[in-house]
Design a protein around this motif. Sequence first.
Motif, PDB file in Angstrom:
ATOM      1  N   ASN A 107       0.857  -1.176   0.000  1.00 36.06           N
ATOM      2  CA  ASN A 107       0.000   0.000   0.000  1.00 36.06           C
ATOM      3  C   ASN A 107       0.897   1.229   0.000  1.00 36.06           C
ATOM      4  O   ASN A 107       1.709   1.411   0.910  1.00 36.06           O
ATOM      5  CB  ASN A 107      -0.912   0.022   1.235  1.00 36.06           C
ATOM      6  CG  ASN A 107      -1.931   1.148   1.173  1.00 36.06           C
ATOM      7  OD1 ASN A 107      -1.949   1.931   0.221  1.00 36.06           O
ATOM      8  ND2 ASN A 107      -2.789   1.238   2.187  1.00 36.06           N
ATOM      9  N   GLY A 108       0.787   2.052  -1.054  1.00 33.94           N
ATOM     10  CA  GLY A 108       1.540   3.294  -1.057  1.00 33.94           C
ATOM     11  C   GLY A 108       2.758   3.257  -1.965  1.00 33.94           C
ATOM     12  O   GLY A 108       2.743   2.656  -3.045  1.00 33.94           O
ATOM     13  N   TYR A 109       3.819   3.897  -1.484  1.00 31.07           N
ATOM     14  CA  TYR A 109       5.006   4.100  -2.299  1.00 31.07           C
ATOM     15  C   TYR A 109       6.164   3.214  -1.823  1.00 31.07           C
ATOM     16  O   TYR A 109       6.333   2.995  -0.613  1.00 31.07           O
ATOM     17  CB  TYR A 109       5.462   5.565  -2.211  1.00 31.07           C
ATOM     18  CG  TYR A 109       4.448   6.553  -2.720  1.00 31.07           C
ATOM     19  CD1 TYR A 109       4.477   6.999  -4.040  1.00 31.07           C
ATOM     20  CD2 TYR A 109       3.452   7.062  -1.876  1.00 31.07           C
ATOM     21  CE1 TYR A 109       3.552   7.914  -4.505  1.00 31.07           C
ATOM     22  CE2 TYR A 109       2.520   7.980  -2.334  1.00 31.07           C
ATOM     23  CZ  TYR A 109       2.575   8.402  -3.658  1.00 31.07           C
ATOM     24  OH  TYR A 109       1.647   9.302  -4.121  1.00 31.07           O
ATOM     25  N   PRO A 110       6.965   2.743  -2.756  1.00 31.31           N
ATOM     26  CA  PRO A 110       8.183   2.052  -2.327  1.00 31.31           C
ATOM     27  C   PRO A 110       9.180   3.064  -1.756  1.00 31.31           C
ATOM     28  O   PRO A 110       9.182   4.238  -2.140  1.00 31.31           O
ATOM     29  CB  PRO A 110       8.719   1.440  -3.628  1.00 31.31           C
ATOM     30  CG  PRO A 110       8.198   2.332  -4.704  1.00 31.31           C
ATOM     31  CD  PRO A 110       6.858   2.808  -4.231  1.00 31.31           C
ATOM     32  N   ARG A 111       9.991   2.602  -0.859  1.00 30.58           N
ATOM     33  CA  ARG A 111      11.062   3.442  -0.336  1.00 30.58           C
ATOM     34  C   ARG A 111      12.294   3.237  -1.222  1.00 30.58           C
ATOM     35  O   ARG A 111      12.755   2.120  -1.396  1.00 30.58           O
ATOM     36  CB  ARG A 111      11.372   3.079   1.109  1.00 30.58           C
ATOM     37  CG  ARG A 111      10.224   3.360   2.065  1.00 30.58           C
ATOM     38  CD  ARG A 111      10.592   2.988   3.491  1.00 30.58           C
ATOM     39  NE  ARG A 111      11.786   3.710   3.938  1.00 30.58           N
ATOM     40  CZ  ARG A 111      12.394   3.492   5.107  1.00 30.58           C
ATOM     41  NH1 ARG A 111      11.950   2.541   5.918  1.00 30.58           N
ATOM     42  NH2 ARG A 111      13.458   4.201   5.446  1.00 30.58           N
ATOM     43  N   ILE A 112      12.785   4.348  -1.793  1.00 33.25           N
ATOM     44  CA  ILE A 112      13.870   4.274  -2.772  1.00 33.25           C
ATOM     45  C   ILE A 112      15.103   5.002  -2.238  1.00 33.25           C
ATOM     46  O   ILE A 112      15.006   6.112  -1.699  1.00 33.25           O
ATOM     47  CB  ILE A 112      13.454   4.912  -4.112  1.00 33.25           C
ATOM     48  CG1 ILE A 112      12.184   4.240  -4.656  1.00 33.25           C
ATOM     49  CG2 ILE A 112      14.595   4.816  -5.113  1.00 33.25           C
ATOM     50  CD1 ILE A 112      12.358   2.800  -5.055  1.00 33.25           C
ATOM     51  N   GLY A 113      16.242   4.363  -2.404  1.00 33.94           N
ATOM     52  CA  GLY A 113      17.525   4.975  -2.080  1.00 33.94           C
ATOM     53  C   GLY A 113      18.530   4.619  -3.165  1.00 33.94           C
ATOM     54  O   GLY A 113      18.242   3.838  -4.079  1.00 33.94           O
ATOM     55  N   ALA A 114      19.723   5.197  -3.071  1.00 39.35           N
ATOM     56  CA  ALA A 114      20.769   4.923  -4.065  1.00 39.35           C
ATOM     57  C   ALA A 114      22.127   4.935  -3.382  1.00 39.35           C
ATOM     58  O   ALA A 114      22.349   5.661  -2.397  1.00 39.35           O
ATOM     59  CB  ALA A 114      20.725   5.940  -5.201  1.00 39.35           C
ATOM     60  N   LEU A 115      23.039   4.130  -3.930  1.00 39.44           N
ATOM     61  CA  LEU A 115      24.411   4.061  -3.437  1.00 39.44           C
ATOM     62  C   LEU A 115      25.363   4.346  -4.585  1.00 39.44           C
ATOM     63  O   LEU A 115      25.081   4.010  -5.741  1.00 39.44           O
ATOM     64  CB  LEU A 115      24.712   2.666  -2.867  1.00 39.44           C
ATOM     65  CG  LEU A 115      23.753   2.108  -1.815  1.00 39.44           C
ATOM     66  CD1 LEU A 115      24.159   0.677  -1.459  1.00 39.44           C
ATOM     67  CD2 LEU A 115      23.753   2.987  -0.571  1.00 39.44           C
ATOM     68  N   ASP A 116      26.510   4.954  -4.261  1.00 38.78           N
ATOM     69  CA  ASP A 116      27.521   5.159  -5.293  1.00 38.78           C
ATOM     70  C   ASP A 116      28.337   3.880  -5.459  1.00 38.78           C
ATOM     71  O   ASP A 116      28.042   2.850  -4.849  1.00 38.78           O
ATOM     72  CB  ASP A 116      28.404   6.363  -4.975  1.00 38.78           C
ATOM     73  CG  ASP A 116      29.209   6.194  -3.685  1.00 38.78           C
ATOM     74  OD1 ASP A 116      29.312   5.046  -3.179  1.00 38.78           O
ATOM     75  OD2 ASP A 116      29.741   7.201  -3.176  1.00 38.78           O
ATOM     76  N   GLU A 117      29.395   3.930  -6.276  1.00 40.64           N
ATOM     77  CA  GLU A 117      30.174   2.728  -6.558  1.00 40.64           C
ATOM     78  C   GLU A 117      30.890   2.197  -5.318  1.00 40.64           C
ATOM     79  O   GLU A 117      31.276   1.020  -5.276  1.00 40.64           O
ATOM     80  CB  GLU A 117      31.179   3.011  -7.657  1.00 40.64           C
ATOM     81  CG  GLU A 117      32.170   4.099  -7.334  1.00 40.64           C
ATOM     82  CD  GLU A 117      33.135   4.367  -8.474  1.00 40.64           C
ATOM     83  OE1 GLU A 117      34.077   5.160  -8.277  1.00 40.64           O
ATOM     84  OE2 GLU A 117      32.949   3.784  -9.560  1.00 40.64           O
ATOM     85  N   ASN A 118      31.065   3.050  -4.312  1.00 39.12           N
ATOM     86  CA  ASN A 118      31.666   2.609  -3.053  1.00 39.12           C
ATOM     87  C   ASN A 118      30.623   2.205  -2.025  1.00 39.12           C
ATOM     88  O   ASN A 118      30.947   2.000  -0.856  1.00 39.12           O
ATOM     89  CB  ASN A 118      32.554   3.722  -2.481  1.00 39.12           C
ATOM     90  CG  ASN A 118      33.708   4.072  -3.398  1.00 39.12           C
ATOM     91  OD1 ASN A 118      34.342   3.179  -3.960  1.00 39.12           O
ATOM     92  ND2 ASN A 118      33.979   5.363  -3.572  1.00 39.12           N
ATOM     93  N   ARG A 119      29.395   2.125  -2.500  1.00 39.88           N
ATOM     94  CA  ARG A 119      28.245   1.765  -1.657  1.00 39.88           C
ATOM     95  C   ARG A 119      28.003   2.783  -0.537  1.00 39.88           C
ATOM     96  O   ARG A 119      27.528   2.437   0.550  1.00 39.88           O
ATOM     97  CB  ARG A 119      28.386   0.347  -1.089  1.00 39.88           C
ATOM     98  CG  ARG A 119      28.294  -0.723  -2.172  1.00 39.88           C
ATOM     99  CD  ARG A 119      28.307  -2.127  -1.597  1.00 39.88           C
ATOM    100  NE  ARG A 119      28.130  -3.121  -2.648  1.00 39.88           N
ATOM    101  CZ  ARG A 119      26.971  -3.658  -3.014  1.00 39.88           C
ATOM    102  NH1 ARG A 119      25.867  -3.274  -2.400  1.00 39.88           N
ATOM    103  NH2 ARG A 119      26.906  -4.566  -3.977  1.00 39.88           N
TER     104      ARG A 119
END
Length: 210
Positions: A107-119
Amino acid sequence: MPRTIGRTTAGVVAAVTAAGVLAGCGGQSAGASGDRDFRVKADRLDPSAFPTYGAPAPAVTPSVAPTPATCPRSGVVVSTGVVDTAMGRRATVVELKNCGTRPYDVNGYPRIGALDENREALDLTITHDHPYTDAGRDQGPRPLRLAPGQSVKSVLNWNNRVTSFDPVTEGAYLVVTPRDGETPQTLPFRLDIGTSGELDVTAWARDLLG
């Protein structure tokens, strides 16, 4: 009293010796003329006396059994689609599929994040129904139950804008949490989000609006 060989006897011996030498030479000449051929010819060789060399044996490639797809303990798996770069913007579809054996509720929106190449985590500003996106595709939060094999989708929109002189850091991984309390799933993904860091996310939906 020692015997002395006379000139006549010596001459006979020399003549016999010379005749033998000439006979030997005459034999070789006869061989050259074809009467007695002592030369080795290939067509006279026994082929069984020589090793044979055939084509090398084909390499044997071991068969590898396909690795079965794994389903997380949560019972759902996240995947991403092709990035659309039309009109200078970027958009992709995130799909959530029930790979388990029991119903799964979202229900609702997914939680989205991002990591760079070094995590290392990128500093993102998450928006919903932003005016610069295709806002009509966001159908808003609603309870959805997924039977095994069913899926829902969310659209991510962003712009590769550079609004400052700060170094640009791209995302190399996308982190998606299907719903609160679930374990995040990390996917290899290039997120060229510039320096603005704005990422618009639509709510989970069964079918995306055109």
